[in-house]
Design a protein around this motif. Structure first.
Motif, PDB file in Angstrom:
ATOM      1  N   THR A 154       0.834  -1.205   0.000  1.00  0.00           N
ATOM      2  CA  THR A 154       0.000   0.000   0.000  1.00  0.00           C
ATOM      3  C   THR A 154       0.864   1.249   0.000  1.00  0.00           C
ATOM      4  O   THR A 154       0.589   2.212  -0.723  1.00  0.00           O
ATOM      5  N   LYS A 155       1.920   1.236   0.795  1.00  0.00           N
ATOM      6  CA  LYS A 155       2.843   2.372   0.841  1.00  0.00           C
ATOM      7  C   LYS A 155       3.462   2.620  -0.529  1.00  0.00           C
ATOM      8  O   LYS A 155       3.558   3.758  -0.988  1.00  0.00           O
ATOM      9  N   LEU A 156       3.883   1.552  -1.180  1.00  0.00           N
ATOM     10  CA  LEU A 156       4.497   1.683  -2.506  1.00  0.00           C
ATOM     11  C   LEU A 156       3.491   2.149  -3.550  1.00  0.00           C
ATOM     12  O   LEU A 156       3.825   2.958  -4.420  1.00  0.00           O
ATOM     13  N   THR A 157       2.255   1.673  -3.455  1.00  0.00           N
ATOM     14  CA  THR A 157       1.210   2.101  -4.392  1.00  0.00           C
ATOM     15  C   THR A 157       0.907   3.583  -4.222  1.00  0.00           C
ATOM     16  O   THR A 157       0.786   4.324  -5.211  1.00  0.00           O
ATOM     17  N   LEU A 158       0.780   4.046  -2.984  1.00  0.00           N
ATOM     18  CA  LEU A 158       0.520   5.462  -2.740  1.00  0.00           C
ATOM     19  C   LEU A 158       1.688   6.328  -3.210  1.00  0.00           C
ATOM     20  O   LEU A 158       1.488   7.398  -3.787  1.00  0.00           O
ATOM     21  N   SER A 159       2.906   5.863  -2.982  1.00  0.00           N
ATOM     22  CA  SER A 159       4.077   6.608  -3.441  1.00  0.00           C
ATOM     23  C   SER A 159       4.109   6.678  -4.964  1.00  0.00           C
ATOM     24  O   SER A 159       4.405   7.731  -5.537  1.00  0.00           O
ATOM     25  N   ALA A 160       3.779   5.571  -5.607  1.00  0.00           N
ATOM     26  CA  ALA A 160       3.742   5.556  -7.072  1.00  0.00           C
ATOM     27  C   ALA A 160       2.664   6.515  -7.587  1.00  0.00           C
ATOM     28  O   ALA A 160       2.875   7.206  -8.590  1.00  0.00           O
ATOM     29  N   ALA A 161       1.530   6.583  -6.893  1.00  0.00           N
ATOM     30  CA  ALA A 161       0.467   7.505  -7.298  1.00  0.00           C
ATOM     31  C   ALA A 161       0.931   8.950  -7.199  1.00  0.00           C
ATOM     32  O   ALA A 161       0.644   9.770  -8.078  1.00  0.00           O
ATOM     33  N   HIS A 162       1.697   9.278  -6.156  1.00  0.00           N
ATOM     34  CA  HIS A 162       2.251  10.625  -6.023  1.00  0.00           C
ATOM     35  C   HIS A 162       3.192  10.935  -7.187  1.00  0.00           C
ATOM     36  O   HIS A 162       3.144  12.031  -7.758  1.00  0.00           O
ATOM     37  N   LEU A 163       4.036   9.972  -7.528  1.00  0.00           N
ATOM     38  CA  LEU A 163       4.998  10.190  -8.611  1.00  0.00           C
ATOM     39  C   LEU A 163       4.313  10.312  -9.971  1.00  0.00           C
ATOM     40  O   LEU A 163       4.707  11.143 -10.794  1.00  0.00           O
ATOM     41  N   VAL A 164       3.293   9.510 -10.206  1.00  0.00           N
ATOM     42  CA  VAL A 164       2.562   9.587 -11.478  1.00  0.00           C
ATOM     43  C   VAL A 164       1.844  10.932 -11.588  1.00  0.00           C
ATOM     44  O   VAL A 164       1.895  11.597 -12.631  1.00  0.00           O
ATOM     45  N   ALA A 165       1.195  11.350 -10.502  1.00  0.00           N
ATOM     46  CA  ALA A 165       0.510  12.651 -10.517  1.00  0.00           C
ATOM     47  C   ALA A 165       1.513  13.770 -10.769  1.00  0.00           C
ATOM     48  O   ALA A 165       1.256  14.680 -11.558  1.00  0.00           O
ATOM     49  N   GLY A 166       2.654  13.697 -10.110  1.00  0.00           N
ATOM     50  CA  GLY A 166       3.695  14.708 -10.318  1.00  0.00           C
ATOM     51  C   GLY A 166       4.229  14.695 -11.741  1.00  0.00           C
ATOM     52  O   GLY A 166       4.483  15.752 -12.324  1.00  0.00           O
TER      53      GLY A 166
END
Length: 82
Positions: A56-68
């Motif tokens: 979950t932590k990695l998925t949320l981090s990936a979502a931040h990076l994709v949005a950025g």
């Protein structure tokens, strides 16, 4: 909670970009120098979430990076046109 957080961040982000566009001599450069460290800082929240699965932590981090990766270049490009 996610939707509310997104709305609050969007509001302040829009306000900050408007200030940068009006006041900075080089708004795109100023924006990038601000947005990229803030993106890195935003990764601290999902990565430090207690009692949360690593996936979950990695998925949320990936979502931040994709949005950025989508938002930051788009805004910077528009600021260059000003």
């Amino acid at each position: 909670m996610f939707a509310m957080g997104t709305m609050v961040v969007t509001f302040w982000f829009t306000f900050a970009v408007g200030l940068v566009a009006r006041r900075a001599a080089h708004p795109a450069r100023t924006y990038l120098r601000t947005a990229l460290p803030l993106l890195a800082l935003s990764l601290a929240a999902p990565l430090s979430a207690a009692d949360t699965a690593t996936s979950t932590k990695l998925t949320l981090s990936a979502a931040h990076l994709v949005a950025g990766a989508i938002i930051i270049p788009t805004v910077a490009r528009r600021l260059r046109r000003r």
